[in-house]
Design a protein around this motif. Structure first.
Motif, PDB file in Angstrom:
ATOM      1  N   TYR A 142       1.058  11.607 -10.211  1.00 37.74           N
ATOM      2  CA  TYR A 142       0.258  12.827 -10.122  1.00 37.74           C
ATOM      3  C   TYR A 142       1.145  14.069 -10.258  1.00 37.74           C
ATOM      4  O   TYR A 142       0.808  15.010 -10.983  1.00 37.74           O
ATOM      5  CB  TYR A 142      -0.506  12.860  -8.797  1.00 37.74           C
ATOM      6  CG  TYR A 142      -1.329  14.103  -8.596  1.00 37.74           C
ATOM      7  CD1 TYR A 142      -2.465  14.339  -9.354  1.00 37.74           C
ATOM      8  CD2 TYR A 142      -0.963  15.050  -7.655  1.00 37.74           C
ATOM      9  CE1 TYR A 142      -3.221  15.485  -9.187  1.00 37.74           C
ATOM     10  CE2 TYR A 142      -1.708  16.203  -7.469  1.00 37.74           C
ATOM     11  CZ  TYR A 142      -2.838  16.411  -8.236  1.00 37.74           C
ATOM     12  OH  TYR A 142      -3.581  17.548  -8.059  1.00 37.74           O
ATOM     13  N   LEU A 143       2.280  14.078  -9.577  1.00 36.61           N
ATOM     14  CA  LEU A 143       3.191  15.222  -9.669  1.00 36.61           C
ATOM     15  C   LEU A 143       3.763  15.371 -11.077  1.00 36.61           C
ATOM     16  O   LEU A 143       3.878  16.486 -11.591  1.00 36.61           O
ATOM     17  CB  LEU A 143       4.309  15.095  -8.642  1.00 36.61           C
ATOM     18  CG  LEU A 143       3.877  15.232  -7.178  1.00 36.61           C
ATOM     19  CD1 LEU A 143       5.056  14.949  -6.251  1.00 36.61           C
ATOM     20  CD2 LEU A 143       3.284  16.599  -6.910  1.00 36.61           C
ATOM     21  N   LEU A 144       4.122  14.265 -11.703  1.00 42.27           N
ATOM     22  CA  LEU A 144       4.602  14.327 -13.085  1.00 42.27           C
ATOM     23  C   LEU A 144       3.519  14.849 -14.018  1.00 42.27           C
ATOM     24  O   LEU A 144       3.813  15.614 -14.944  1.00 42.27           O
ATOM     25  CB  LEU A 144       5.074  12.944 -13.549  1.00 42.27           C
ATOM     26  CG  LEU A 144       6.402  12.473 -12.974  1.00 42.27           C
ATOM     27  CD1 LEU A 144       6.657  11.017 -13.348  1.00 42.27           C
ATOM     28  CD2 LEU A 144       7.535  13.359 -13.449  1.00 42.27           C
ATOM     29  N   ASP A 145       2.281  14.472 -13.783  1.00 40.98           N
ATOM     30  CA  ASP A 145       1.170  14.966 -14.584  1.00 40.98           C
ATOM     31  C   ASP A 145       1.048  16.484 -14.453  1.00 40.98           C
ATOM     32  O   ASP A 145       0.888  17.187 -15.453  1.00 40.98           O
ATOM     33  CB  ASP A 145      -0.125  14.288 -14.149  1.00 40.98           C
ATOM     34  CG  ASP A 145      -1.316  14.715 -14.976  1.00 40.98           C
ATOM     35  OD1 ASP A 145      -1.220  14.667 -16.217  1.00 40.98           O
ATOM     36  OD2 ASP A 145      -2.343  15.077 -14.369  1.00 40.98           O
TER      37      ASP A 145
ATOM     38  N   LEU B 289       0.820  -1.211   0.000  1.00 41.59           N
ATOM     39  CA  LEU B 289       0.000   0.000   0.000  1.00 41.59           C
ATOM     40  C   LEU B 289       0.856   1.264   0.000  1.00 41.59           C
ATOM     41  O   LEU B 289       0.532   2.230  -0.692  1.00 41.59           O
ATOM     42  CB  LEU B 289      -0.944  -0.009   1.205  1.00 41.59           C
ATOM     43  CG  LEU B 289      -2.050  -1.057   1.159  1.00 41.59           C
ATOM     44  CD1 LEU B 289      -2.843  -1.052   2.464  1.00 41.59           C
ATOM     45  CD2 LEU B 289      -2.960  -0.844  -0.028  1.00 41.59           C
ATOM     46  N   ILE B 290       1.955   1.257   0.742  1.00 46.10           N
ATOM     47  CA  ILE B 290       2.852   2.412   0.769  1.00 46.10           C
ATOM     48  C   ILE B 290       3.478   2.627  -0.614  1.00 46.10           C
ATOM     49  O   ILE B 290       3.535   3.756  -1.110  1.00 46.10           O
ATOM     50  CB  ILE B 290       3.955   2.236   1.849  1.00 46.10           C
ATOM     51  CG1 ILE B 290       3.329   2.230   3.239  1.00 46.10           C
ATOM     52  CG2 ILE B 290       5.020   3.299   1.728  1.00 46.10           C
ATOM     53  CD1 ILE B 290       2.609   3.511   3.608  1.00 46.10           C
ATOM     54  N   VAL B 291       3.934   1.557  -1.248  1.00 41.56           N
ATOM     55  CA  VAL B 291       4.553   1.664  -2.576  1.00 41.56           C
ATOM     56  C   VAL B 291       3.532   2.184  -3.592  1.00 41.56           C
ATOM     57  O   VAL B 291       3.848   3.061  -4.411  1.00 41.56           O
ATOM     58  CB  VAL B 291       5.146   0.304  -3.024  1.00 41.56           C
ATOM     59  CG1 VAL B 291       5.538   0.324  -4.486  1.00 41.56           C
ATOM     60  CG2 VAL B 291       6.335  -0.063  -2.153  1.00 41.56           C
ATOM     61  N   VAL B 292       2.309   1.677  -3.537  1.00 40.01           N
ATOM     62  CA  VAL B 292       1.267   2.152  -4.445  1.00 40.01           C
ATOM     63  C   VAL B 292       1.000   3.631  -4.207  1.00 40.01           C
ATOM     64  O   VAL B 292       0.863   4.412  -5.168  1.00 40.01           O
ATOM     65  CB  VAL B 292      -0.025   1.311  -4.282  1.00 40.01           C
ATOM     66  CG1 VAL B 292      -1.203   1.962  -4.982  1.00 40.01           C
ATOM     67  CG2 VAL B 292       0.188  -0.090  -4.810  1.00 40.01           C
ATOM     68  N   LEU B 293       0.946   4.054  -2.960  1.00 41.69           N
ATOM     69  CA  LEU B 293       0.717   5.457  -2.637  1.00 41.69           C
ATOM     70  C   LEU B 293       1.845   6.341  -3.165  1.00 41.69           C
ATOM     71  O   LEU B 293       1.591   7.383  -3.771  1.00 41.69           O
ATOM     72  CB  LEU B 293       0.578   5.636  -1.120  1.00 41.69           C
ATOM     73  CG  LEU B 293       0.339   7.062  -0.641  1.00 41.69           C
ATOM     74  CD1 LEU B 293      -1.019   7.555  -1.105  1.00 41.69           C
ATOM     75  CD2 LEU B 293       0.442   7.124   0.868  1.00 41.69           C
ATOM     76  N   VAL B 294       3.089   5.906  -2.983  1.00 38.74           N
ATOM     77  CA  VAL B 294       4.237   6.681  -3.458  1.00 38.74           C
ATOM     78  C   VAL B 294       4.201   6.815  -4.980  1.00 38.74           C
ATOM     79  O   VAL B 294       4.399   7.916  -5.521  1.00 38.74           O
ATOM     80  CB  VAL B 294       5.567   6.029  -2.990  1.00 38.74           C
ATOM     81  CG1 VAL B 294       6.763   6.612  -3.719  1.00 38.74           C
ATOM     82  CG2 VAL B 294       5.718   6.176  -1.483  1.00 38.74           C
ATOM     83  N   PHE B 295       3.935   5.723  -5.688  1.00 41.00           N
ATOM     84  CA  PHE B 295       3.876   5.795  -7.142  1.00 41.00           C
ATOM     85  C   PHE B 295       2.699   6.640  -7.615  1.00 41.00           C
ATOM     86  O   PHE B 295       2.803   7.353  -8.619  1.00 41.00           O
ATOM     87  CB  PHE B 295       3.824   4.392  -7.754  1.00 41.00           C
ATOM     88  CG  PHE B 295       5.179   3.780  -7.935  1.00 41.00           C
ATOM     89  CD1 PHE B 295       5.952   4.076  -9.038  1.00 41.00           C
ATOM     90  CD2 PHE B 295       5.690   2.907  -6.980  1.00 41.00           C
ATOM     91  CE1 PHE B 295       7.210   3.522  -9.199  1.00 41.00           C
ATOM     92  CE2 PHE B 295       6.937   2.351  -7.128  1.00 41.00           C
ATOM     93  CZ  PHE B 295       7.705   2.656  -8.234  1.00 41.00           C
ATOM     94  N   THR B 296       1.588   6.574  -6.912  1.00 40.22           N
ATOM     95  CA  THR B 296       0.433   7.393  -7.281  1.00 40.22           C
ATOM     96  C   THR B 296       0.762   8.871  -7.162  1.00 40.22           C
ATOM     97  O   THR B 296       0.454   9.667  -8.066  1.00 40.22           O
ATOM     98  CB  THR B 296      -0.775   7.041  -6.387  1.00 40.22           C
ATOM     99  OG1 THR B 296      -1.074   5.650  -6.542  1.00 40.22           O
ATOM    100  CG2 THR B 296      -1.995   7.865  -6.745  1.00 40.22           C
ATOM    101  N   VAL B 297       1.391   9.251  -6.073  1.00 38.83           N
ATOM    102  CA  VAL B 297       1.778  10.646  -5.872  1.00 38.83           C
ATOM    103  C   VAL B 297       2.801  11.063  -6.925  1.00 38.83           C
ATOM    104  O   VAL B 297       2.718  12.166  -7.483  1.00 38.83           O
ATOM    105  CB  VAL B 297       2.311  10.871  -4.442  1.00 38.83           C
ATOM    106  CG1 VAL B 297       2.940  12.238  -4.283  1.00 38.83           C
ATOM    107  CG2 VAL B 297       1.187  10.672  -3.424  1.00 38.83           C
ATOM    108  N   ALA B 298       3.765  10.195  -7.230  1.00 43.42           N
ATOM    109  CA  ALA B 298       4.778  10.513  -8.234  1.00 43.42           C
ATOM    110  C   ALA B 298       4.147  10.744  -9.606  1.00 43.42           C
ATOM    111  O   ALA B 298       4.489  11.715 -10.300  1.00 43.42           O
ATOM    112  CB  ALA B 298       5.813   9.388  -8.307  1.00 43.42           C
TER     113      ALA B 298
END
Length: 64
Positions: free
Chosen positions: A50-53, A39-48
């Protein structure tokens, strides 16, 4: 003829039962820990992503 067709099925099911007993199941604490990590890894990638977007939208907004 029916007896011959049942033997492979019974052999197969006995093989499944034998293999099932060889499984070592993880402890509940290990499952909880690994689920938390996923869950932490998924959250980190989701935020990454989103920021790249946001960054790419800003860059493309300057070009257009």
């Amino acid at each position: 003829m029916k007896a011959n067709s049942e033997k492979p099925i019974i052999t197969y099911l006995k093989g499944i039962k034998a293999e099932w007993s060889k499984i070592t199941w993880p402890q509940k604490t290990q499952i909880r820990f690994e689920t938390f990590i996923v869950l932490i890894v998924v959250l980190v990638f989701t935020v990454a992503v989103y920021l790249l977007d946001i960054i790419f939208k800003g860059i493309l907004g300057l070009i257009h």
